[in-house]
Design a protein around this motif. Structure first.
Motif, PDB file in Angstrom:
ATOM      1  N   SER A  17      45.943  33.619  37.956  1.00  0.00           N
ATOM      2  CA  SER A  17      47.051  34.044  38.827  1.00  0.00           C
ATOM      3  C   SER A  17      48.295  33.226  38.540  1.00  0.00           C
ATOM      4  O   SER A  17      49.422  33.758  38.529  1.00  0.00           O
ATOM      5  CB  SER A  17      46.652  33.903  40.296  1.00  0.00           C
ATOM      6  N   LYS A  18      48.115  31.941  38.280  1.00  0.00           N
ATOM      7  CA  LYS A  18      49.246  31.065  37.976  1.00  0.00           C
ATOM      8  C   LYS A  18      49.806  31.342  36.589  1.00  0.00           C
ATOM      9  O   LYS A  18      51.024  31.391  36.389  1.00  0.00           O
ATOM     10  CB  LYS A  18      48.821  29.607  38.083  1.00  0.00           C
ATOM     11  N   GLU A  19      48.893  31.559  35.632  1.00  0.00           N
ATOM     12  CA  GLU A  19      49.328  31.725  34.249  1.00  0.00           C
ATOM     13  C   GLU A  19      49.973  33.067  33.965  1.00  0.00           C
ATOM     14  O   GLU A  19      50.951  33.151  33.218  1.00  0.00           O
ATOM     15  CB  GLU A  19      48.133  31.543  33.310  1.00  0.00           C
ATOM     16  N   LYS A  20      49.414  34.125  34.555  1.00  0.00           N
ATOM     17  CA  LYS A  20      49.932  35.444  34.199  1.00  0.00           C
ATOM     18  C   LYS A  20      50.202  36.364  35.380  1.00  0.00           C
ATOM     19  O   LYS A  20      50.544  37.526  35.202  1.00  0.00           O
ATOM     20  CB  LYS A  20      48.995  36.130  33.200  1.00  0.00           C
ATOM     21  N   GLY A  21      50.039  35.839  36.589  1.00  0.00           N
ATOM     22  CA  GLY A  21      50.394  36.617  37.771  1.00  0.00           C
ATOM     23  C   GLY A  21      49.366  37.624  38.212  1.00  0.00           C
ATOM     24  O   GLY A  21      49.635  38.424  39.110  1.00  0.00           O
ATOM     25  N   SER A  22      48.181  37.616  37.597  1.00  0.00           N
ATOM     26  CA  SER A  22      47.133  38.542  38.015  1.00  0.00           C
ATOM     27  C   SER A  22      45.775  37.984  37.604  1.00  0.00           C
ATOM     28  O   SER A  22      45.690  37.074  36.773  1.00  0.00           O
ATOM     29  CB  SER A  22      47.327  39.927  37.381  1.00  0.00           C
ATOM     30  N   PHE A  23      44.716  38.544  38.211  1.00  0.00           N
ATOM     31  CA  PHE A  23      43.346  38.141  37.910  1.00  0.00           C
ATOM     32  C   PHE A  23      42.508  39.397  37.831  1.00  0.00           C
ATOM     33  O   PHE A  23      42.331  40.110  38.815  1.00  0.00           O
ATOM     34  CB  PHE A  23      42.819  37.215  39.003  1.00  0.00           C
ATOM     35  N   THR A  24      42.014  39.709  36.651  1.00  0.00           N
ATOM     36  CA  THR A  24      41.215  40.921  36.462  1.00  0.00           C
ATOM     37  C   THR A  24      39.746  40.542  36.433  1.00  0.00           C
ATOM     38  O   THR A  24      39.299  39.806  35.553  1.00  0.00           O
ATOM     39  CB  THR A  24      41.621  41.655  35.171  1.00  0.00           C
ATOM     40  N   VAL A  25      38.987  41.034  37.385  1.00  0.00           N
ATOM     41  CA  VAL A  25      37.587  40.660  37.552  1.00  0.00           C
ATOM     42  C   VAL A  25      36.722  41.909  37.565  1.00  0.00           C
ATOM     43  O   VAL A  25      37.085  42.922  38.167  1.00  0.00           O
ATOM     44  CB  VAL A  25      37.388  39.824  38.828  1.00  0.00           C
ATOM     45  N   VAL A  26      35.592  41.833  36.892  1.00  0.00           N
ATOM     46  CA  VAL A  26      34.689  42.970  36.778  1.00  0.00           C
ATOM     47  C   VAL A  26      33.383  42.648  37.495  1.00  0.00           C
ATOM     48  O   VAL A  26      32.772  41.607  37.261  1.00  0.00           O
ATOM     49  CB  VAL A  26      34.397  43.303  35.299  1.00  0.00           C
ATOM     50  N   LEU A  27      32.976  43.536  38.391  1.00  0.00           N
ATOM     51  CA  LEU A  27      31.750  43.368  39.160  1.00  0.00           C
ATOM     52  C   LEU A  27      30.627  44.213  38.575  1.00  0.00           C
ATOM     53  O   LEU A  27      30.868  45.187  37.860  1.00  0.00           O
ATOM     54  CB  LEU A  27      31.970  43.802  40.617  1.00  0.00           C
ATOM     55  N   SER A  28      29.385  43.836  38.926  1.00  0.00           N
ATOM     56  CA  SER A  28      28.233  44.669  38.610  1.00  0.00           C
ATOM     57  C   SER A  28      27.454  44.876  39.896  1.00  0.00           C
ATOM     58  O   SER A  28      27.887  44.451  40.971  1.00  0.00           O
ATOM     59  CB  SER A  28      27.365  44.024  37.522  1.00  0.00           C
ATOM     60  N   GLY A  29      26.318  45.530  39.815  1.00  0.00           N
ATOM     61  CA  GLY A  29      25.545  45.816  41.017  1.00  0.00           C
ATOM     62  C   GLY A  29      24.416  44.820  41.212  1.00  0.00           C
ATOM     63  O   GLY A  29      24.527  43.635  40.882  1.00  0.00           O
ATOM     64  N   GLY A  30      23.325  45.276  41.797  1.00  0.00           N
ATOM     65  CA  GLY A  30      22.159  44.429  42.010  1.00  0.00           C
ATOM     66  C   GLY A  30      22.437  43.279  42.965  1.00  0.00           C
ATOM     67  O   GLY A  30      23.207  43.398  43.921  1.00  0.00           O
TER      68      GLY A  30
END
Length: 327
Positions: A108-121
């Protein structure tokens, strides 16, 4: 609860998560378009390296690339792996929350966003510490963009839905912006939903929400949070299935999943392995076999999907003591 259907324009499939009234309900109206023993300081020696106790409650070692399995030994591995073994799932969840929050703050500090990928289980349960006040109040949730590494092609209020699992256990309890949650269009066929999700990702690349790996040309997510099945599958990429060899598409579909439900969409390995960070979160004795295949001395001629996880960046294994019991 009375409300109007939510409508979104193709290719985005998002949910209104910020409304307090909607958070109270696990079912949202949706428009069709859319591992206890005390530890002592010791060193455990393995043929592939060493690991030392790193603090109370967990074993930790930094692994050579070859430790992540046959696929890495063949030169496909690009980074080091770090394996953490916890004496309980509770301690694992505490560490996972800090790991995730620290990466969120960094990106968030470095590029202004945080892209996170979730899974199930069981992964969503292991994220539960993030919904406690100390994290809810400290994290800048407005920078989060949430995706799924795979999804079952079922309605979003269906018990098999990875979206529903994530919403009930995590997303409904944190103030992520509604437009930053990217769910599949469950009104489409499996093939159509996969194509639509890939189109969504490509649009986000063009708008600079998602970065692209300069090495592979595939989207580069900041953090991918992966679980693993007892058979060693990750995402909806199953042992022996042709999809594990897909190397062109970003998102593909499966209609003959060996685990129900049969129809799913899934990220491909080139996308998974283009990630900046991957956390493999694995709990339970039922998964100790594949963990040993990946991190022990097992020599498979045909690697399990989990052995094919080899990110450009950092790979961290979060294991409870049961999952690590055969190491």
């Amino acid at each position: 609860m009375a409300s109007s259907p939510l409508q979104f324009s193709t290719p985005f499939r998002t949910l209104l998560l910020s409304s307090p009234s909607l958070r109270k309900s696990p079912h949202l109206p949706f428009h069709p378009s859319l591992f206890s023993l005390p530890l002592t300081q010791k060193t455990l020696t393995f043929s592939t390296g060493t690991r030392t106790v790193s603090g109370s409650g967990k074993f930790c070692w930094r692994a050579k690339a070859s430790m992540a399995g046959t696929a890495m030994e063949k030169g496909k591995g690009k980074g080091k792996g770090k394996v953490e073994v916890f004496d309980s799932e509770e301690n694992l969840s505490v560490s996972l929350a800090k790991y995730t929050a620290d990466l969120a703050a960094k990106f968030s500090k470095e590029k202004g966003s945080f892209t996170v990928v979730l899974s199930g289980g069981s992964l969503i349960k292991s994220l539960r510490k993030l919904v406690e006040p100390s994290y809810v109040d400290a994290i800048d949730w407005s920078k989060w963009h949430v995706f799924w590494v795979d999804e079952r092609v079922v309605p979003k209020d269906h018990d098999d839905s990875n979206y529903k699992l994530a919403f009930d256990g995590f997303l409904s309890k944190v103030p992520i912006l509604p437009g930053n949650v990217y769910a599949i269009n469950d009104a489409l066929s499996a093939e159509g939903a996969a194509d639509d999700y890939e189109t969504c990702l490509k649009h986000l690349v063009k708008s600079n929400v998602l970065k692209v790996s300069t090495a592979t040309g595939f989207p580069k997510f900041d953090l991918m949070l992966l679980g693993m099945g007892p058979d060693g599958h990750v995402a909806s990429l199953f042992p022996g299935h042709p999809l594990v060899k897909e190397n062109e598409k970003w998102v593909t579909f499966i209609k003959d999943s060996p685990k129900p439900p049969p129809e799913r969409i899934t990220f491909t390995f080139p996308v998974i392995n283009s990630s900046a960070h991957i956390a493999l979160v694995i709990c339970g004795a039922g998964k100790a076999g594949p963990v040993h295949s990946a991190l022990g001395n097992s020599q498979n001629s045909d690697p399990l999907p989990v052995q094919m996880v080899s990110p450009e960046g950092e790979l961290v294994w979060f294991l409870d003591k049961d999952a690590a019991s055969k190491l």
